[in-house]
Enzyme design. Structure first.
Site, PDB file in Angstrom:
ATOM      1  N   GLY A  38       0.791  -1.229   0.000  1.00 29.72           N
ATOM      2  CA  GLY A  38       0.000   0.000   0.000  1.00 29.72           C
ATOM      3  C   GLY A  38       0.823   1.278   0.000  1.00 29.72           C
ATOM      4  O   GLY A  38       0.346   2.320   0.453  1.00 29.72           O
ATOM      5  N   HIS A  54       0.967   0.908 -13.313  1.00 30.87           N
ATOM      6  CA  HIS A  54       1.725  -0.295 -13.686  1.00 30.87           C
ATOM      7  C   HIS A  54       3.217   0.055 -13.742  1.00 30.87           C
ATOM      8  O   HIS A  54       3.586   1.103 -14.293  1.00 30.87           O
ATOM      9  CB  HIS A  54       1.247  -0.813 -15.048  1.00 30.87           C
ATOM     10  CG  HIS A  54       1.908  -2.088 -15.435  1.00 30.87           C
ATOM     11  ND1 HIS A  54       1.567  -3.300 -14.873  1.00 30.87           N
ATOM     12  CD2 HIS A  54       2.930  -2.343 -16.288  1.00 30.87           C
ATOM     13  CE1 HIS A  54       2.336  -4.245 -15.386  1.00 30.87           C
ATOM     14  NE2 HIS A  54       3.178  -3.696 -16.246  1.00 30.87           N
ATOM     15  N   ILE A  75      -7.966  -9.443 -11.294  1.00 35.26           N
ATOM     16  CA  ILE A  75      -8.494  -8.895 -12.545  1.00 35.26           C
ATOM     17  C   ILE A  75      -9.989  -8.671 -12.380  1.00 35.26           C
ATOM     18  O   ILE A  75     -10.725  -9.593 -11.997  1.00 35.26           O
ATOM     19  CB  ILE A  75      -8.165  -9.828 -13.723  1.00 35.26           C
ATOM     20  CG1 ILE A  75      -6.636  -9.841 -13.915  1.00 35.26           C
ATOM     21  CG2 ILE A  75      -8.863  -9.354 -15.010  1.00 35.26           C
ATOM     22  CD1 ILE A  75      -6.144 -10.755 -15.005  1.00 35.26           C
ATOM     23  N   GLU A  83       6.539   6.072  -9.013  1.00 38.84           N
ATOM     24  CA  GLU A  83       5.094   5.791  -9.008  1.00 38.84           C
ATOM     25  C   GLU A  83       4.372   6.721  -8.027  1.00 38.84           C
ATOM     26  O   GLU A  83       3.289   7.224  -8.306  1.00 38.84           O
ATOM     27  CB  GLU A  83       4.833   4.338  -8.599  1.00 38.84           C
ATOM     28  CG  GLU A  83       5.224   3.317  -9.649  1.00 38.84           C
ATOM     29  CD  GLU A  83       4.884   1.904  -9.217  1.00 38.84           C
ATOM     30  OE1 GLU A  83       3.801   1.671  -8.671  1.00 38.84           O
ATOM     31  OE2 GLU A  83       5.736   1.009  -9.419  1.00 38.84           O
TER      32      GLU A  83
HETATM   33  C1  GRF Z   1       3.533  -1.222  -7.553  1.00 40.28           C
HETATM   34  O1  GRF Z   1       4.773  -1.345  -8.204  1.00 40.28           O
HETATM   35  C2  GRF Z   1       2.413  -1.214  -8.565  1.00 40.28           C
HETATM   36  O2  GRF Z   1       2.735  -0.533  -9.739  1.00 40.28           O
HETATM   37  C3  GRF Z   1       2.281  -2.680  -8.827  1.00 40.28           C
HETATM   38  O3  GRF Z   1       2.411  -3.289  -7.558  1.00 40.28           O
HETATM   39  C4  GRF Z   1       3.213  -2.465  -6.721  1.00 40.28           C
HETATM   40  C5  GRF Z   1       2.417  -2.184  -5.501  1.00 40.28           C
HETATM   41  O4  GRF Z   1       3.120  -1.503  -4.523  1.00 40.28           O
HETATM   42  N1  GRF Z   1       1.078  -2.992  -9.553  1.00 40.28           N
HETATM   43  P1  GRF Z   1       2.373  -0.865  -3.267  1.00 40.28           P
HETATM   44  O5  GRF Z   1       1.441  -1.911  -2.679  1.00 40.28           O
HETATM   45  O6  GRF Z   1       1.651   0.361  -3.729  1.00 40.28           O
HETATM   46  O7  GRF Z   1       3.486  -0.543  -2.305  1.00 40.28           O
END
Ligand code: GRF
Length: 193
Positions: A20, A114, A97, A179
């Site tokens: 998270g 992603h 999904i 991200e």
């Molecule tokens: C992130 O790299 C996201 O892009 C991928 O899973 C990871 C999740 O990380 N789908 P978090 O749970 O937000 O720390």
């Protein structure tokens, strides 16, 4: 499409499956005045997801639905989203999904992040595959969710350079840091095109 109404923030749900860290960055962003969203609900398919603890800390309602392709479970999720008047769904490390029917119910209102420069490296174990194919650049993408995996319209991307020293662990960290910045920026872009 999602639109913000006057000065009211868009009621948002974040779907998680694990740590998270993206959820945390979205919560912090939502507390900023400039943020168009307000996070009202956290949904996890896993009762043990670490990210659920953020719900306690920030006092955000949490719900667990297994979402294993079970129709009833999905119906319950939709009911919960509607009950909370959710108008935007942010998938953040959500490992299930969603069905076509679910997506149809929230058309143009589901976003995902992603950890690759889509359309390259859709699916799981992204960083491992990126390294194996000797890429020099990777990154992350925020996109709309449609019925095809990691294939909806791209909102924003950020590139990350790969060095010879990088391994899966360092690359995961580098991309994740980006991200955390990209998801809020993509949401801002969406509401202030
Ligand atoms: C992130 O790299 C996201 O892009 C991928 O899973 C990871 C999740 O990380 N789908 P978090 O749970 O937000 O720390």
């Amino acid at each position: 499409m999602v639109t913000s109404v006057g000065s009211k923030k868009v009621k948002t749900a974040v779907f998680i499956s694990g740590t998270g860290s993206n959820l945390k960055s979205l919560i912090k962003f939502s507390h900023q005045k400039k943020s168009p969203i307000s996070i009202q609900l956290i949904i996890s398919n896993d009762p043990k997801a670490k990210g659920l603890k953020l719900g306690n800390f920030y006092q955000i309602k949490k719900k667990v639905f297994s979402l294993n392709g079970n129709n009833l479970d999905e119906k319950k999720t939709i009911l919960e989203l509607n009950k909370n008047k959710i108008d935007l769904i942010c998938l953040a490390g959500f490992m299930k999904i969603l069905s076509k029917n679910f997506i149809k119910n929230f058309k143009g209102k589901i976003l995902n992040i992603h950890p690759s420069l889509l359309p390259k490296f859709k699916g799981l174990h992204t960083h491992k595959r990126v390294l194996k194919s000797k890429q020099k650049i990777t990154g992350c993408t925020v996109h709309f969710v449609n019925a095809k995996l990691d294939s909806g319209k791209i909102i924003l991307q950020k590139k990350v350079n790969i060095t010879k020293k990088d391994n899966e662990k360092t690359l995961t960290k580098k991309v994740l840091t980006q991200e955390h910045k990209l998801y809020p920026r993509a949401i801002l872009k969406l509401f202030n095109p």
